[in-house]
Design a protein around this motif. Structure first.
Motif, PDB file in Angstrom:
ATOM      1  N   ALA A  88       0.109   6.886  -8.253  1.00 39.04           N
ATOM      2  CA  ALA A  88      -1.091   6.841  -7.420  1.00 39.04           C
ATOM      3  C   ALA A  88      -1.657   5.433  -7.292  1.00 39.04           C
ATOM      4  CB  ALA A  88      -2.158   7.778  -7.993  1.00 39.04           C
ATOM      5  N   ILE A  89      -1.521   4.613  -8.332  1.00 41.20           N
ATOM      6  CA  ILE A  89      -2.082   3.255  -8.252  1.00 41.20           C
ATOM      7  C   ILE A  89      -1.409   2.428  -7.147  1.00 41.20           C
ATOM      8  CG2 ILE A  89      -2.240   1.055  -9.494  1.00 41.20           C
ATOM      9  CD1 ILE A  89      -2.923   2.663 -11.999  1.00 41.20           C
ATOM     10  N   PRO A  90      -0.077   2.309  -7.122  1.00 39.82           N
ATOM     11  CA  PRO A  90       0.526   1.546  -6.015  1.00 39.82           C
ATOM     12  C   PRO A  90       0.341   2.221  -4.661  1.00 39.82           C
ATOM     13  CG  PRO A  90       2.230   2.550  -7.380  1.00 39.82           C
ATOM     14  CD  PRO A  90       0.937   2.723  -8.115  1.00 39.82           C
ATOM     15  N   LEU A  91       0.353   3.567  -4.625  1.00 37.73           N
ATOM     16  CA  LEU A  91       0.173   4.254  -3.355  1.00 37.73           C
ATOM     17  C   LEU A  91      -1.247   4.069  -2.829  1.00 37.73           C
ATOM     18  CD1 LEU A  91       1.428   6.064  -1.225  1.00 37.73           C
ATOM     19  CD2 LEU A  91       0.836   8.055  -2.621  1.00 37.73           C
ATOM     20  N   GLY A  92      -2.243   4.220  -3.694  1.00 40.49           N
ATOM     21  CA  GLY A  92      -3.617   3.990  -3.268  1.00 40.49           C
ATOM     22  C   GLY A  92      -3.854   2.552  -2.860  1.00 40.49           C
ATOM     23  N   TYR A  93      -3.227   1.612  -3.558  1.00 40.15           N
ATOM     24  CA  TYR A  93      -3.361   0.188  -3.207  1.00 40.15           C
ATOM     25  C   TYR A  93      -2.739  -0.096  -1.846  1.00 40.15           C
ATOM     26  CZ  TYR A  93      -3.133  -4.892  -3.748  1.00 40.15           C
ATOM     27  OH  TYR A  93      -3.276  -6.241  -3.574  1.00 40.15           O
ATOM     28  N   ALA A  94      -1.585   0.525  -1.578  1.00 41.29           N
ATOM     29  CA  ALA A  94      -0.938   0.336  -0.276  1.00 41.29           C
ATOM     30  C   ALA A  94      -1.806   0.890   0.850  1.00 41.29           C
ATOM     31  CB  ALA A  94       0.428   1.015  -0.277  1.00 41.29           C
ATOM     32  N   PHE A  95      -2.423   2.045   0.638  1.00 41.30           N
ATOM     33  CA  PHE A  95      -3.307   2.609   1.652  1.00 41.30           C
ATOM     34  C   PHE A  95      -4.516   1.713   1.898  1.00 41.30           C
ATOM     35  CE2 PHE A  95      -1.293   6.845   1.123  1.00 41.30           C
ATOM     36  CZ  PHE A  95      -1.199   7.186   2.471  1.00 41.30           C
ATOM     37  N   ALA A  96      -5.014   1.065   0.857  1.00 41.88           N
ATOM     38  CA  ALA A  96      -6.224   0.269   0.990  1.00 41.88           C
ATOM     39  C   ALA A  96      -5.966  -1.122   1.552  1.00 41.88           C
ATOM     40  CB  ALA A  96      -6.913   0.143  -0.374  1.00 41.88           C
ATOM     41  N   ARG A  97      -4.781  -1.658   1.320  1.00 43.15           N
ATOM     42  CA  ARG A  97      -4.561  -3.069   1.641  1.00 43.15           C
ATOM     43  C   ARG A  97      -3.580  -3.328   2.792  1.00 43.15           C
ATOM     44  NH1 ARG A  97      -8.656  -3.790  -0.711  1.00 43.15           N
ATOM     45  NH2 ARG A  97      -9.017  -5.126  -2.554  1.00 43.15           N
ATOM     46  N   PHE A  98      -2.582  -2.471   2.978  1.00 46.03           N
ATOM     47  CA  PHE A  98      -1.507  -2.808   3.910  1.00 46.03           C
ATOM     48  C   PHE A  98      -1.470  -1.846   5.093  1.00 46.03           C
ATOM     49  CE2 PHE A  98       0.164  -3.867  -0.408  1.00 46.03           C
ATOM     50  CZ  PHE A  98      -0.018  -5.232  -0.305  1.00 46.03           C
ATOM     51  N   PRO A  99      -1.377  -2.376   6.305  1.00 48.41           N
ATOM     52  CA  PRO A  99      -1.147  -1.499   7.465  1.00 48.41           C
ATOM     53  C   PRO A  99       0.345  -1.188   7.576  1.00 48.41           C
ATOM     54  CG  PRO A  99      -1.426  -3.769   8.174  1.00 48.41           C
ATOM     55  CD  PRO A  99      -1.624  -3.770   6.682  1.00 48.41           C
ATOM     56  N   PHE A 100       0.672   0.054   7.861  1.00 50.87           N
ATOM     57  CA  PHE A 100       2.071   0.424   8.072  1.00 50.87           C
ATOM     58  C   PHE A 100       2.124   1.600   9.042  1.00 50.87           C
ATOM     59  CE2 PHE A 100       0.547   2.472   4.187  1.00 50.87           C
ATOM     60  CZ  PHE A 100       0.821   3.805   4.406  1.00 50.87           C
ATOM     61  N   TRP A 101       3.285   1.755   9.661  1.00 49.54           N
ATOM     62  CA  TRP A 101       3.447   2.799  10.666  1.00 49.54           C
ATOM     63  C   TRP A 101       3.336   4.181  10.011  1.00 49.54           C
ATOM     64  CZ3 TRP A 101       6.660   6.921  11.594  1.00 49.54           C
ATOM     65  CH2 TRP A 101       6.619   7.462  12.886  1.00 49.54           C
ATOM     66  N   GLY A 102       2.563   5.047  10.644  1.00 48.51           N
ATOM     67  CA  GLY A 102       2.393   6.397  10.130  1.00 48.51           C
ATOM     68  C   GLY A 102       1.398   6.510   8.997  1.00 48.51           C
ATOM     69  N   LYS A 103       0.580   5.480   8.804  1.00 46.43           N
ATOM     70  CA  LYS A 103      -0.377   5.486   7.693  1.00 46.43           C
ATOM     71  C   LYS A 103      -1.357   6.654   7.792  1.00 46.43           C
ATOM     72  CE  LYS A 103      -3.863   2.493   5.536  1.00 46.43           C
ATOM     73  NZ  LYS A 103      -4.476   1.131   5.568  1.00 46.43           N
ATOM     74  N   ALA A 104      -1.892   6.876   8.976  1.00 48.98           N
ATOM     75  CA  ALA A 104      -2.848   7.969   9.163  1.00 48.98           C
ATOM     76  C   ALA A 104      -2.183   9.323   8.932  1.00 48.98           C
ATOM     77  CB  ALA A 104      -3.462   7.905  10.558  1.00 48.98           C
ATOM     78  N   GLY A 105      -0.945   9.469   9.423  1.00 54.91           N
ATOM     79  CA  GLY A 105      -0.243  10.734   9.253  1.00 54.91           C
ATOM     80  C   GLY A 105       0.048  11.040   7.785  1.00 54.91           C
ATOM     81  N   VAL A 106       0.441   9.997   7.038  1.00 55.25           N
ATOM     82  CA  VAL A 106       0.712  10.195   5.616  1.00 55.25           C
ATOM     83  C   VAL A 106      -0.567  10.574   4.879  1.00 55.25           C
ATOM     84  CG1 VAL A 106       1.490   9.083   3.495  1.00 55.25           C
ATOM     85  CG2 VAL A 106       2.682   8.637   5.645  1.00 55.25           C
ATOM     86  N   GLY A 107      -1.673   9.910   5.240  1.00 51.91           N
ATOM     87  CA  GLY A 107      -2.945  10.226   4.603  1.00 51.91           C
ATOM     88  C   GLY A 107      -3.387  11.647   4.876  1.00 51.91           C
ATOM     89  N   ILE A 108      -3.246  12.079   6.119  1.00 52.25           N
ATOM     90  CA  ILE A 108      -3.606  13.459   6.459  1.00 52.25           C
ATOM     91  C   ILE A 108      -2.669  14.435   5.756  1.00 52.25           C
ATOM     92  CG2 ILE A 108      -3.731  15.134   8.346  1.00 52.25           C
ATOM     93  CD1 ILE A 108      -4.602  12.837  10.155  1.00 52.25           C
ATOM     94  N   GLY A 109      -1.393  14.071   5.672  1.00 49.74           N
ATOM     95  CA  GLY A 109      -0.435  14.930   4.991  1.00 49.74           C
ATOM     96  C   GLY A 109      -0.799  15.140   3.533  1.00 49.74           C
TER      97      GLY A 109
END
Length: 276
Positions: A88-109
């Protein structure tokens, strides 16, 4: 008495009442565990524990099954906590800091996964774990529990990372830190209260989980305390004192961890403060 004094006294009374309501179930388990058979179904209930019946706590450990159950629960809960935070630490950090394709979809998932109760996932997970040899193993339960807690912990940590200014990491990088060092040595100490709270959530889920443990574990030596405690309930009779004694012992580690982590959260907030 002024209005502010009245409000403070009323708030204090409410706090004591709520604390009493929270503590009472644990106290009543202890009283029931130390109640003799003669007083168990008496007309007037026993309201204080009987010290002469404290031997029930030694009796529940004589066969060794309770110690095995508690050890299994600790291994499963600790494994769930470590694996959940490691992911969760690297995943939460990636969500907070880096833009990537499908970010919103992964978050909703991640959020959608929380709509499914454990009972719905038991059969699919059983079908997946069976050919992989993950049934009757700590690894299977740890993976199942981690999959269930990871989405929640990821969002908690993502929101915590959002509160940390990017400039702090940039300053650390200018001072010679790599990106990972900046995360570990600069950012994580700031959000340590959130990490501690996440650890408590993950540990409690692994400690109290019942459905997966009941389905995936058939070996008596691998059963956690949540399943073993339910096994005390018999078809003809149930040893109420033993059930309550094991319930008290089963509750104590979780309460102790919460109190320990509560102090750690406070120290983490002080250590993680940023001076301007």
């Amino acid at each position: 008495m002024t209005r502010s004094e009245f409000i403070s006294h009323a708030a204090l009374v409410i706090i004591f009442v709520l604390a009493g309501l929270a503590i009472f179930p644990f106290y009543w388990m202890f009283v029931t565990a130390t109640t003799s058979d003669a007083n168990m179904f008496a007309a007037s209930p026993q309201l204080v524990p009987s010290l002469s019946q404290l031997g029930i706590f030694a009796q529940i450990f004589e066969e060794g099954a309770v110690k095995t159950w508690l050890a299994n629960s600790f291994i499963i809960a600790a494994g769930t906590t470590v694996l959940t935070l490691a992911l969760a630490i690297p995943l939460g950090y990636a969500f907070a800091r880096f833009p990537f394709w499908g970010k919103a979809g992964v978050g909703i998932g991640l959020l959608v996964t929380q709509m499914l109760p454990e009972a719905v996932l038991v059969v699919p997970l059983f079908s997946i774990f069976s050919p992989l040899g993950l049934l009757n193993s700590y690894a299977g339960l740890i993976l199942a529990n981690t999959a269930f807690t990871l989405p929640v912990i990821t969002w908690i940590l993502k929101n915590a990372f959002d509160t940390v200014p990017v400039e702090i990491e940039e300053a650390a990088v200018l001072d010679g830190c790599t990106g990972i060092n900046a995360l570990v040595r600069v950012v994580l100490p700031v959000i340590m209260p959130s990490v501690a709270a996440s650890a408590v959530i993950a540990f409690f889920h692994g400690w109290n989980e019942y459905v997966f443990a009941l389905t995936f574990i058939t070996n008596d030596t691998l059963k956690p305390a949540s399943v073993g405690l339910a096994g005390f309930i018999g078809e003809i009779s149930t040893p109420i004192q033993s059930v309550m004694a094991v319930g008290v012992v089963y509750t104590l580690p979780a309460v102790a961890l919460y109190l320990l982590m509560q102090r750690f959260i406070v120290s983490g907030m002080a250590a993680g403060s940023v001076k301007g």
